[in-house]
Design an enzyme around this catalytic site. Structure first.
Site, PDB file in Angstrom:
ATOM      1  N   MET A  47      33.493  42.248  32.725  1.00 34.62           N
ATOM      2  CA  MET A  47      34.339  42.146  31.554  1.00 34.62           C
ATOM      3  C   MET A  47      35.451  43.178  31.713  1.00 34.62           C
ATOM      4  O   MET A  47      35.188  44.369  31.901  1.00 34.62           O
ATOM      5  CB  MET A  47      33.554  42.423  30.271  1.00 34.62           C
ATOM      6  CG  MET A  47      34.382  42.176  29.014  1.00 34.62           C
ATOM      7  SD  MET A  47      35.003  40.481  28.872  1.00 34.62           S
ATOM      8  CE  MET A  47      33.486  39.604  28.501  1.00 34.62           C
TER       9      MET A  47
ATOM     10  N   ALA B  61      55.579  41.471  45.707  1.00 29.62           N
ATOM     11  CA  ALA B  61      56.797  40.685  45.529  1.00 29.62           C
ATOM     12  C   ALA B  61      57.443  40.288  46.847  1.00 29.62           C
ATOM     13  O   ALA B  61      58.271  39.371  46.888  1.00 29.62           O
ATOM     14  CB  ALA B  61      57.797  41.478  44.682  1.00 29.62           C
TER      15      ALA B  61
ATOM     16  N   ALA C  95      45.705  39.832  38.190  1.00 23.98           N
ATOM     17  CA  ALA C  95      45.075  38.653  38.792  1.00 23.98           C
ATOM     18  C   ALA C  95      45.773  38.158  40.051  1.00 23.98           C
ATOM     19  O   ALA C  95      45.330  37.170  40.642  1.00 23.98           O
ATOM     20  CB  ALA C  95      45.021  37.523  37.768  1.00 23.98           C
ATOM     21  N   ALA C  96      46.834  38.811  40.475  1.00 22.83           N
ATOM     22  CA  ALA C  96      47.661  38.249  41.543  1.00 22.83           C
ATOM     23  C   ALA C  96      46.887  38.053  42.847  1.00 22.83           C
ATOM     24  O   ALA C  96      46.916  36.975  43.453  1.00 22.83           O
ATOM     25  CB  ALA C  96      48.879  39.141  41.780  1.00 22.83           C
ATOM     26  N   GLY C  97      46.191  39.096  43.295  1.00 16.59           N
ATOM     27  CA  GLY C  97      45.493  39.009  44.573  1.00 16.59           C
ATOM     28  C   GLY C  97      44.375  37.984  44.555  1.00 16.59           C
ATOM     29  O   GLY C  97      44.187  37.238  45.528  1.00 16.59           O
TER      30      GLY C  97
END
Length: 301
Positions: free
Chosen positions: A12, A215, A242-244
């Site tokens: 969480m 980026a 959460a990008a990776g």
């Protein structure tokens, strides 16, 4: 349909949004607090499921309210949670600070994830029934290594995100097909800050590497091939948490569908770019139609 098994963490996320992250000893006033389902394993599972894969999750949650919510979030995303155990004690948590530039810092408390020390009944069958196994390092290395060996025994592609970065067992690289670190993890594993040099060093242990560069896109390196970089769409980042994981999940889906690596990386970069434009982790992950649209309208490699 692409079949993916994920062995990893479910946490969480306790997220504080602040104009600027505090320095050591400093107190700042935040503007928002949220509790959102996360964990690198669960995040990658949700990312892949939303992008059209059939996904099974192996891991553990605690016998608490967070555990109920974490399981429900995975189920709602279409993830098979038969391999997600409920154990006594607390679920894992991640304490995240996100600043107004979209940057973040994270403290992970393993909780139930720390009890995932190996494979249990049915886990090897779940892995064998999939085309790709996704791994990270938020559960004990003994479980990561056992899952990788099972995947190798059954001819299943294994993709490892080495986060949180730590020394790897000597025999683990032999069971990993693709390593997907970010540039900081690649530097930590090799001692080399230049991503191309780090990728070249990692090829001494892993057959293929994709280093994510934020980026700047992502760098691909494989034995016997010239390295190349795939650009990322230019967007304004709101939250990069959460990008990776979105990139890793999307990459696994694309490769499972038989796309060439360069195209798979570009599609994964488009999905990741969508995720950073919304707050949160799993809530920010795009669906298939949005990822396809972003890929079609973005820069092509």
């Amino acid at each position: 349909m692409t079949a993916i098994t994920v062995l990893g963490s479910a946490n969480m996320d306790l997220v504080a949004y602040v104009p600027k992250a505090p320095r050591l000893g400093e107190t700042v006033t935040g503007r928002e607090f949220r509790t959102v389902p996360g964990g690198k394993g669960a995040n990658q599972a949700v990312a892949a499921a939303r992008l059209g894969a059939r996904v099974a999750m192996i891991g553990a949650v605690g016998a608490d309210a967070f555990g109920v919510r974490l399981r429900s979030a995975l189920t709602a995303a279409g993830v098979d949670t038969c391999g997600l155990r409920t154990v006594e004690g607390a679920s894992g948590t991640a304490h995240i600070t996100v600043d107004d530039e979209g940057g973040n810092s994270i403290i992970v408390i393993p909780g139930a994830n720390g009890l995932v020390t190996g494979l249990e009944s049915g886990d090897e069958e779940r892995i064998a029934a999939s085309g790709t196994l996704l791994l990270q390092l938020e559960v004990p290395l003994s479980a990561v290594a056992a899952a990788a060996r099972a995947a190798r025994a059954h001819g299943v592609r294994t993709v490892l995100t080495p986060a949180p970065v730590q020394p790897l067992p000597p025999d683990l690289p032999d069971a990993v097909d693709l390593l997907v670190p970010n540039e900081h993890e690649a530097a930590a594993l090799t001692g080399l800050t230049d991503p191309r040099q780090a990728a070249a060093a990692l090829l001494e242990r892993f057959p293929e590497v994709v280093v994510t560069l934020g980026a700047a896109g992502a760098l691909h390196a494989a034995r016997g091939q010239e390295p190349y970089t795939v650009p990322a769409p230019r967007v304004r980042a709101v939250d990069t948490t959460a990008a990776g994981d979105t990139f890793a999940g999307a990459l696994a889906v694309a490769l499972g569908e038989g796309r060439p690596m360069r195209e798979a990386m570009a599609w994964a970069a488009a999905a990741a770019a969508l995720s950073v434009q919304r707050p949160g982790a799993q809530d920010a992950m795009p669906g298939r139609a949005d990822a396809d649209a972003a890929f079609a309208g973005g820069p092509q490699p």
